[in-house]
Every structure is written in C-alpha cells, then in structure tokens.
Design a protein around this motif. Structure first.
Motif, PDB file in Angstrom:
ATOM      1  N   TYR A 112       0.834  -1.205   0.000  1.00  0.00           N
ATOM      2  CA  TYR A 112       0.000   0.000   0.000  1.00  0.00           C
ATOM      3  C   TYR A 112       0.874   1.263   0.000  1.00  0.00           C
ATOM      4  O   TYR A 112       0.641   2.192  -0.773  1.00  0.00           O
ATOM      5  CB  TYR A 112      -0.934   0.004   1.219  1.00  0.00           C
ATOM      6  N   LEU A 171       2.585   1.916  -3.327  1.00  0.00           N
ATOM      7  CA  LEU A 171       1.648   2.422  -4.351  1.00  0.00           C
ATOM      8  C   LEU A 171       1.226   3.855  -4.042  1.00  0.00           C
ATOM      9  O   LEU A 171       1.180   4.704  -4.926  1.00  0.00           O
ATOM     10  CB  LEU A 171       0.425   1.511  -4.448  1.00  0.00           C
ATOM     11  N   ARG A 172       0.956   4.127  -2.782  1.00  0.00           N
ATOM     12  CA  ARG A 172       0.534   5.473  -2.376  1.00  0.00           C
ATOM     13  C   ARG A 172       1.616   6.503  -2.675  1.00  0.00           C
ATOM     14  O   ARG A 172       1.324   7.593  -3.175  1.00  0.00           O
ATOM     15  CB  ARG A 172       0.208   5.489  -0.873  1.00  0.00           C
ATOM     16  N   GLN A 214      -2.276  -2.333  -8.511  1.00  0.00           N
ATOM     17  CA  GLN A 214      -3.342  -1.820  -7.640  1.00  0.00           C
ATOM     18  C   GLN A 214      -4.430  -2.880  -7.432  1.00  0.00           C
ATOM     19  O   GLN A 214      -4.951  -3.032  -6.331  1.00  0.00           O
ATOM     20  CB  GLN A 214      -3.925  -0.531  -8.220  1.00  0.00           C
ATOM     21  N   TYR A 219      -3.055  -5.465  -5.028  1.00  0.00           N
ATOM     22  CA  TYR A 219      -3.112  -4.954  -3.657  1.00  0.00           C
ATOM     23  C   TYR A 219      -4.540  -5.101  -3.095  1.00  0.00           C
ATOM     24  O   TYR A 219      -4.737  -5.591  -1.978  1.00  0.00           O
ATOM     25  CB  TYR A 219      -2.658  -3.492  -3.594  1.00  0.00           C
TER      26      TYR A 219
END
Ligand SMILES: [Fe+2]
Length: 135
Positions: free
Chosen positions: A32, A35-36, A104, A107
């Motif tokens: 996470y 990706l963030r 994404q 995830y």
C-alpha cells in the motif's frame, strides 16, 4: 501509519500462525505504501515477489500443522489456498498490459482475500487446535 492495523479479531490463538499472518499483513501494508507514494514498479514487483514467496511458505506450514492434528477442515483450507494461487497467477498473466493498474488490483485483492481468509476460515481452526493443547 499502517493502512491495516492488526486487530484481536484476526487472531486464531495459534501463535505460529498469528506470527505469520502478521507478517503477511505487514507486506500488504508495505505494498500500500509503495503504491501510495508512487514508488518504482520495481519496488512494487519486489514486495509482490516477497509476498508470493512468503504466502507459499505460510500455506505449507499451515497445511502441515492442520494435517498433523487431523483438522477436519483441511480440504477446504487446501482448496482456498489453491484458489489464491490461481488468482495470483492470473494477475501475473495480465501484468504486462498495465503494470501499475495490475499492481493496484493485486493490492486490493490481497487486502480483501487475506482479511476474509484469516477472519473466516483460519479462525475456525483456532478452537480446534487449542482443544488439542496447542497454543
Ligand atoms: Fe489458510
């Protein structure tokens, strides 16, 4: 801050499995964050590879444990783990198309799958194994 906080409701009561589950949740949290923060695809790939490897190790250990205690729900567990593997493989087929979008999706899948699996299926073996004297 972690997106998924470990909760008491995730605990099976079997220490070795809870420790491995915590590590899996930790890796999902890492994914996470990567990706963030829009880190490199390489970073996403690395954590995904680690997750796949660790999940395999965990499935192996969990199935061995359940088999050795003759847990009656072992075949459901094996089927569930197989379903997970197939889904992960299907993602890797799509990867080249749009790596970021796939990452994404992976995830989101990991987050949903693991929390559901732990809180529904895995928690069922907790009382059974405790009854047999395992902590
Ligand atoms: Fe499991």
């Amino acid at each position: 801050m972690d997106i998924i906080k470990w909760r008491e409701t995730y605990e099976t009561g079997v220490q070795s499995m809870d420790t491995q589950h915590k590590r899996l949740i930790h890796l999902i949290n890492q994914m996470y964050t990567i990706l963030r923060d829009k880190q490199s695809l390489e970073a996403v790939g690395n954590v995904h590879a680690e997750m796949t490897e660790y999940a395999e190790r965990h499935f192996h250990d969990e199935e061995e444990l359940l088999r050795s205690y003759e847990y009656p729900g072992i075949s459901e567990q094996q089927a569930s783990h197989l379903g997970y593997r197939q889904k992960i493989e299907a993602f890797s087929d799509k990867r080249n198309a749009d790596e970021l979008a796939t990452a994404q999706d992976i995830y989101a899948f990991l987050r949903r799958w693991w929390i559901e699996h732990i809180t529904n299926e895995d928690k069922r073996y907790g009382p059974f194994l405790k009854d047999k004297g395992l902590t």
